[in-house]
Design an enzyme around this catalytic site. Structure first.
Site, PDB file in Angstrom:
ATOM      1  N   SER A   1       0.825  -1.201   0.000  1.00  0.00           N
ATOM      2  CA  SER A   1       0.000   0.000   0.000  1.00  0.00           C
ATOM      3  C   SER A   1       0.858   1.249   0.000  1.00  0.00           C
ATOM      4  O   SER A   1       1.979   1.258   0.513  1.00  0.00           O
ATOM      5  CB  SER A   1      -0.881  -0.013   1.252  1.00  0.00           C
ATOM      6  OG  SER A   1      -1.465   1.247   1.498  1.00  0.00           O
TER       7      SER A   1
ATOM      8  N   TYR B   1      -2.536  -0.266  10.436  1.00  0.00           N
ATOM      9  CA  TYR B   1      -2.687  -0.851   9.098  1.00  0.00           C
ATOM     10  C   TYR B   1      -1.438  -0.576   8.260  1.00  0.00           C
ATOM     11  O   TYR B   1      -0.849  -1.488   7.669  1.00  0.00           O
ATOM     12  CB  TYR B   1      -3.921  -0.282   8.391  1.00  0.00           C
ATOM     13  CG  TYR B   1      -3.928  -0.588   6.903  1.00  0.00           C
ATOM     14  CD1 TYR B   1      -4.203  -1.867   6.440  1.00  0.00           C
ATOM     15  CD2 TYR B   1      -3.625   0.400   5.963  1.00  0.00           C
ATOM     16  CE1 TYR B   1      -4.188  -2.157   5.077  1.00  0.00           C
ATOM     17  CE2 TYR B   1      -3.609   0.120   4.605  1.00  0.00           C
ATOM     18  CZ  TYR B   1      -3.892  -1.152   4.174  1.00  0.00           C
ATOM     19  OH  TYR B   1      -3.861  -1.440   2.834  1.00  0.00           O
TER      20      TYR B   1
ATOM     21  N   LYS C   1       1.708  -3.205   6.660  1.00  0.00           N
ATOM     22  CA  LYS C   1       2.189  -3.283   5.279  1.00  0.00           C
ATOM     23  C   LYS C   1       3.706  -3.106   5.234  1.00  0.00           C
ATOM     24  O   LYS C   1       4.405  -3.797   4.482  1.00  0.00           O
ATOM     25  CB  LYS C   1       1.483  -2.244   4.404  1.00  0.00           C
ATOM     26  CG  LYS C   1       0.003  -2.533   4.178  1.00  0.00           C
ATOM     27  CD  LYS C   1      -0.220  -3.902   3.555  1.00  0.00           C
ATOM     28  CE  LYS C   1      -1.668  -4.217   3.314  1.00  0.00           C
ATOM     29  NZ  LYS C   1      -1.872  -5.590   2.789  1.00  0.00           N
TER      30      LYS C   1
ATOM     31  N   ASN D   1      -5.491   4.120  -4.318  1.00  0.00           N
ATOM     32  CA  ASN D   1      -6.885   3.952  -3.859  1.00  0.00           C
ATOM     33  C   ASN D   1      -7.753   3.271  -4.908  1.00  0.00           C
ATOM     34  O   ASN D   1      -8.241   3.930  -5.838  1.00  0.00           O
ATOM     35  CB  ASN D   1      -7.474   5.318  -3.485  1.00  0.00           C
ATOM     36  CG  ASN D   1      -6.850   5.872  -2.219  1.00  0.00           C
ATOM     37  OD1 ASN D   1      -5.652   6.145  -2.187  1.00  0.00           O
ATOM     38  ND2 ASN D   1      -7.641   6.024  -1.180  1.00  0.00           N
TER      39      ASN D   1
ATOM     40  N   SER E   1     -19.807  11.746   5.357  1.00  0.00           N
ATOM     41  CA  SER E   1     -18.922  12.623   6.124  1.00  0.00           C
ATOM     42  C   SER E   1     -17.626  12.843   5.364  1.00  0.00           C
ATOM     43  O   SER E   1     -16.998  11.883   4.908  1.00  0.00           O
ATOM     44  CB  SER E   1     -18.603  11.991   7.492  1.00  0.00           C
ATOM     45  OG  SER E   1     -19.764  11.921   8.288  1.00  0.00           O
ATOM     46  N   VAL E   2     -17.250  14.106   5.207  1.00  0.00           N
ATOM     47  CA  VAL E   2     -15.957  14.471   4.615  1.00  0.00           C
ATOM     48  C   VAL E   2     -15.038  14.853   5.770  1.00  0.00           C
ATOM     49  O   VAL E   2     -15.303  15.832   6.478  1.00  0.00           O
ATOM     50  CB  VAL E   2     -16.111  15.648   3.627  1.00  0.00           C
ATOM     51  CG1 VAL E   2     -14.744  16.076   3.095  1.00  0.00           C
ATOM     52  CG2 VAL E   2     -17.033  15.260   2.479  1.00  0.00           C
ATOM     53  N   PHE E   3     -13.984  14.083   5.960  1.00  0.00           N
ATOM     54  CA  PHE E   3     -13.128  14.250   7.137  1.00  0.00           C
ATOM     55  C   PHE E   3     -12.110  15.379   6.947  1.00  0.00           C
ATOM     56  O   PHE E   3     -11.013  15.167   6.447  1.00  0.00           O
ATOM     57  CB  PHE E   3     -12.420  12.927   7.467  1.00  0.00           C
ATOM     58  CG  PHE E   3     -13.368  11.832   7.865  1.00  0.00           C
ATOM     59  CD1 PHE E   3     -13.980  11.830   9.108  1.00  0.00           C
ATOM     60  CD2 PHE E   3     -13.670  10.805   6.979  1.00  0.00           C
ATOM     61  CE1 PHE E   3     -14.865  10.823   9.473  1.00  0.00           C
ATOM     62  CE2 PHE E   3     -14.555   9.796   7.329  1.00  0.00           C
ATOM     63  CZ  PHE E   3     -15.158   9.805   8.583  1.00  0.00           C
TER      64      PHE E   3
ATOM     65  N   ARG F   1      -9.870  12.848  10.430  1.00  0.00           N
ATOM     66  CA  ARG F   1      -9.823  11.495  10.959  1.00  0.00           C
ATOM     67  C   ARG F   1      -8.375  11.128  11.264  1.00  0.00           C
ATOM     68  O   ARG F   1      -7.485  11.337  10.436  1.00  0.00           O
ATOM     69  CB  ARG F   1     -10.409  10.527   9.926  1.00  0.00           C
ATOM     70  CG  ARG F   1     -10.456   9.080  10.354  1.00  0.00           C
ATOM     71  CD  ARG F   1     -11.214   8.249   9.349  1.00  0.00           C
ATOM     72  NE  ARG F   1     -10.632   8.329   8.002  1.00  0.00           N
ATOM     73  CZ  ARG F   1     -11.110   7.705   6.945  1.00  0.00           C
ATOM     74  NH1 ARG F   1     -12.216   6.978   7.057  1.00  0.00           N
ATOM     75  NH2 ARG F   1     -10.532   7.821   5.767  1.00  0.00           N
TER      76      ARG F   1
END
Length: 336
Positions: free
Chosen positions: A124, A149, A153, A178, A215-217, A294
């Site tokens: 990632s 996470y 990786k 993404n 929701s837009v963080f 976030r």
């Protein structure tokens, strides 16, 4: 035979389709913790060929050993099976370390018994953390991970690199950005259990009425519109990159025992741009609100794909609009 772990998941299922369409025999292993057996029917409907399937938790070392005994013809592995949400990993770090590291080690133990083997690892762009320069090249330093996470990786890459030094295994680490979209047939797509952790399924579920609002963080990042920027790649393009990487190893075209490639489009798109493009492409107006940032999110990440273009002979071909439209077609097919 190619073993695809997590082969009923989002990226795994699309990769199985591409493998089968290129004539590879496939064995899917999945524990069904975040996937549905119905995906097998979708793969079969597209390819007209049903891959072999085994339900197995790869944390079970004896079960993994028995699988390799039963299928000695396995000549390569594409390893997707992992927990994959940045936000969730902040809340459940031990679960992420266990789910993402133990299965990898169990697989490597078995590969170490083979005369020759190859592995494609689902890595990632999170390994770069917040990179200092854009676009991100493979030479960019691996930064301290911002989430468990991302850390799994990085650890996975290190474990594979260390093991390759003392074994006959060759490996390619695909650091992808993404993945979004769905197969053009709408037979397979992203199918999260519960509340989606990724942006696009949350958008499509909001558009179809499953979710009240999106929701837009954060809108205070140092980007043109204040929202995070990512490199959104169509999952079918990503799946094709796995086939190219696998064939590179099977044909012994690799230059080093462990190689890494960025897999993206080379273009950054903000969250608000994604929302506007989705609305323009589908004609659906989204209900969204700006909320606090976030934890674990980086401000900006998009790929330099020059190395993959040249050495893998691969490039992203499908547009953002095609990806978003396919995701919407998939969502609508789920709600018929």
């Amino acid at each position: 035979m190619i073993l695809v772990t997590g082969g009923l998941g989002f990226i795994g299922s699309h990769t199985v389709v591409e493998l089968q369409q290129q004539g590879h025999e496939v064995l899917i292993v999945d524990d069904l913790s975040n996937a549905s057996l119905s995906v097998l029917d979708g793969i079969t409907a597209i390819t007209k060929s049903r891959p072999k399937f085994l339900q197995l938790d790869l944390k079970d070392k004896c079960g993994v050993a028995q699988m390799f005994s039963k299928y000695p013809e396995i000549k390569g592995i594409i390893h997707f099976a992992a927990s994959k949400a940045v936000g969730e990993s902040m809340e459940k770090p031990l679960q992420y370390y266990e789910n993402n590291i133990v299965p990898l080690i169990n697989l490597l133990y078995e590969l170490g018994k083979k005369e020759k083997s190859c592995l494609i690892f689902s890595s990632s762009c999170t390994v770069y953390g917040q990179a200092m320069e854009m676009p991100i090249t493979e030479e960019a330093p691996v930064q301290k991970a911002l989430s468990p996470y991302g850390n799994t990786k990085q650890m996975g890459e290190d474990i594979i690199t260390d093991f390759a030094k003392v074994s006959t295994m060759d490996a390619i680490l695909l650091r992808y950005f993404n993945p979004i979209g769905a197969h053009e047939t709408a037979y397979i797509g992203e199918l999260p259990n519960g509340v989606p952790q990724n942006l696009i399924p949350y958008i499509t579920q909001t558009a179809v009425g499953k979710r009240k609002e999106l929701s837009v963080f954060g809108q205070d990042y140092q980007t043109p519109d204040g929202t995070c920027i990512r490199d959104y790649i169509h999952v079918v393009d990503l799946a094709k990159a796995h086939v190219k990487a696998l064939e590179r190893l099977l044909l012994k075209k690799n230059i080093e025992k462990v190689e890494c490639f960025n897999i993206g489009t080379g273009k950054g798109t903000s969250v608000l741009e994604i929302i506007k493009t989705f609305e323009k492409t589908t004609g659906v107006v989204l209900n969204y609100k700006i909320v606090e940032r976030r934890e674990g999110d980086v401000m900006e990440a998009y790929a330099s794909t020059t190395k993959a273009n040249k050495m893998l002979g691969w490039k992203a071909e499908l547009s953002l609009e095609e990806a978003l439209n396919s995701a919407w077609m998939w969502e609508k097919s789920l709600n018929k």
